[in-house]
Design an enzyme around this catalytic site. Structure first.
Site, PDB file in Angstrom:
ATOM      1  N   ASP A  21       0.834  -1.197   0.000  1.00 13.06           N
ATOM      2  CA  ASP A  21       0.000   0.000   0.000  1.00 13.06           C
ATOM      3  C   ASP A  21       0.870   1.248   0.000  1.00 13.06           C
ATOM      4  OD1 ASP A  21      -1.882   1.918   0.404  1.00 13.06           O
ATOM      5  OD2 ASP A  21      -2.545   1.186   2.356  1.00 13.06           O
ATOM      6  N   ASP A  54      -2.318   8.411  -7.471  1.00 19.11           N
ATOM      7  CA  ASP A  54      -2.589   7.120  -6.832  1.00 19.11           C
ATOM      8  C   ASP A  54      -2.738   6.044  -7.900  1.00 19.11           C
ATOM      9  OD1 ASP A  54      -3.425   4.961  -5.410  1.00 19.11           O
ATOM     10  OD2 ASP A  54      -5.105   5.945  -4.438  1.00 19.11           O
TER      11      ASP A  54
END
Length: 487
Positions: free
Chosen positions: A100, A316
């Protein structure tokens, strides 16, 4: 009507499988590493609703700050969009953890965990970590420097025999709590062009004692999360602070052939132009200055790109789609379709779609996002328009104002616009950048101790083909390479 995967767009909702490991070093030699990644939905049918729901959960977590009550430290965190099989302990056991880039700590489910998932619908075997069974494992006391630095000072009431605890609350209501331990983590070190050997590093991470919400569900269960964020508690920060790695990484996601590259270390080829990161932000935010459609700059409010405490635009690569505030979304859509007033739109599972028989690249304009330092991000029609069945296309740009209250003013650019580009995150110089690139080829990374330059090529574990929504999700694999400094 089931939406299908477009032939030219990167997989929607990408949870990959990064198979491997971080850095430990022989002081006599340079060090690099290799990670292999796998798509989360291998062999599983997924509809567009699954993809949208995943993006919704991710965006909710991006907007939330982690709650760490013992030390008052807020860890903004989000869903891991990659998973890797790493080795932990002595002797080593394998663990599947989400990788992540938006959160910070590494944690895995502990042997004493309450409400941890016992099985996973992803087809992997879950393993509970037992620090007592590892010869190299040890508990981290709240008196230790790692705990004090993580919480910004010594915790009230701390005694030497009290473990350093962590607690992270996500925006969708899921949470993880536990305590910190230190143990060895194994990875594949690159020793030359396309050559590796297995080594290990001592890393402090969380031992999960209790999970809730999605983290306790078996449908998408993994053994934990590997945070790849910017804080001092992250894996990359720990290794960088010890002088073992550069605090620089890059990824290149290939939506054409599958596969790609993810590297920690200085990339010397290709050359990448950069733009400054917005300071004091938990995610990778940059200053968006203008949006261009078909050669014309959209006339938008000057303050639209910076709203509230979250300044700038979030980059992202894990989120599938791209989200714009309504004040930007509507002018963008108007400009995109200005020459197609005769199109008839239909809604397919909440996506705006239309029929079109020609080439979208010939019939629709390119969209260009302009950032500080004259860095541009080109988004072509085949990127933002994905195909659903014959001659039916749907729009990948999303109106953030319709998604959630917290996200209505947010700019977030996901893999819709970042695929087929080498994206570089240079945390040493606080910049981020990208360049269009063939992600199925190779890059060159430099060992800063010896000056040696290694060729790192994309590796595909299995044949990866283009994905189709609603029919099948085929294997999408990346090879992720880590370049580390010897210390």
């Amino acid at each position: 009507m089931a939406l299908k995967r477009p032939s030219s767009l990167l997989s929607p909702i990408i949870f990959f499988s990064l198979v491997s490991h971080l850095c430990n070093f022989d002081t006599r030699a340079s060090a690099t590493g290799v990670l292999k990644v796998q798509h989360k939905f291998v062999g599983r049918n997924r509809t567009i609703l699954d993809l949208r729901a995943h993006d919704s959960r991710r965006r909710g977590r991006i907007l939330a700050s982690a709650d760490l009550p013992l030390g008052g430290l807020g860890l903004p965190t989000d869903t891991g969009l990659y998973y890797t099989q790493i080795g932990i302990g002595t002797p080593s056991n394998s663990y599947y953890v989400q990788v992540d880039t938006g959160s910070d700590i590494l944690w895995v489910n502990c042997i004493s965990c309450d409400r941890c998932p016992k099985k996973s619908d992803l087809g992997i075997k879950l393993t509970l970590y037992d620090p007592k069974r590892s010869e190299s494992g040890s508990l981290v006391s709240c008196k230790e420097s790692f705990c004090a630095s993580t919480y910004g000072g010594e915790l009230p009431g701390c005694l030497a025999n009290i473990p350093c605890q962590y607690s992270v609350m996500y925006g969708d209501g899921s949470s993880t709590t536990g305590f910190f331990v230190t143990d060895n983590v194994q990875y594949d070190q690159i020793t030359g062009d396309h050559e590796t050997k297995q080594v290990n590093a001592s890393v402090t991470f969380g031992c999960g004692a209790r999970q809730s919400g999605d983290l306790g569900s078996s449908s998408e269960a993994l053994d934990g999360i590997l945070g790849f964020g910017q804080s001092n508690s992250s894996m990359i920060s720990q290794l960088a602070s010890s002088g073992k790695v550069s605090k620089v990484f890059a990824h290149c996601l290939d939506s054409i052939h599958g596969g790609g590259i993810f590297a920690i270390g200085h990339v010397v080829q290709p050359k990448v132009k950069t733009t400054p990161l917005v300071p004091n932000q938990p995610h990778y935010n940059v200053h968006l200055k203008a949006i261009e459609v078909g050669g014309a700059i959209l006339q938008l409010p000057t303050d639209l790109f910076e709203t509230g405490a979250r300044k700038g635009t979030i980059i992202d690569s894990g989120t599938t789609l791209s989200y714009l505030p309504e004040e930007a979304y509507k002018p963008l859509m108007s400009a995109v379709f200005t020459n197609h007033q005769d199109l008839s739109f239909q809604t397919i599972q909440d996506f705006l779609c239309f029929q079109y028989a020609g080439s979208v690249d010939d019939g629709f304009p390119a969209v260009v996002f302009h950032f500080e330092n004259s860095l541009s991000l080109n988004v072509y029609p085949h990127d933002y328009l994905f195909q659903n069945e014959d001659n039916v296309y749907c729009i990948g740009f999303q109106n953030g104002g319709l998604q959630s209250k917290d996200g209505k003013d947010m700019f977030l650019l996901g893999d819709l616009v970042l695929s087929n580009k080498l994206v570089l995150y240079d945390l040493e110089n606080e910049v981020i950048g990208w360049t269009e690139y063939n992600c199925s080829s190779s890059i060159k990374i430099r060992d800063d101790k010896t000056g040696a330059v290694y060729t790192v090529g994309a590796h595909i574990l299995s044949s990866a083909q283009r994905l189709e929504f609603g029919i099948k999700i085929l294997l999408f694999l990346l090879t992720v390479f880590i370049s580390c400094l010897a210390h």
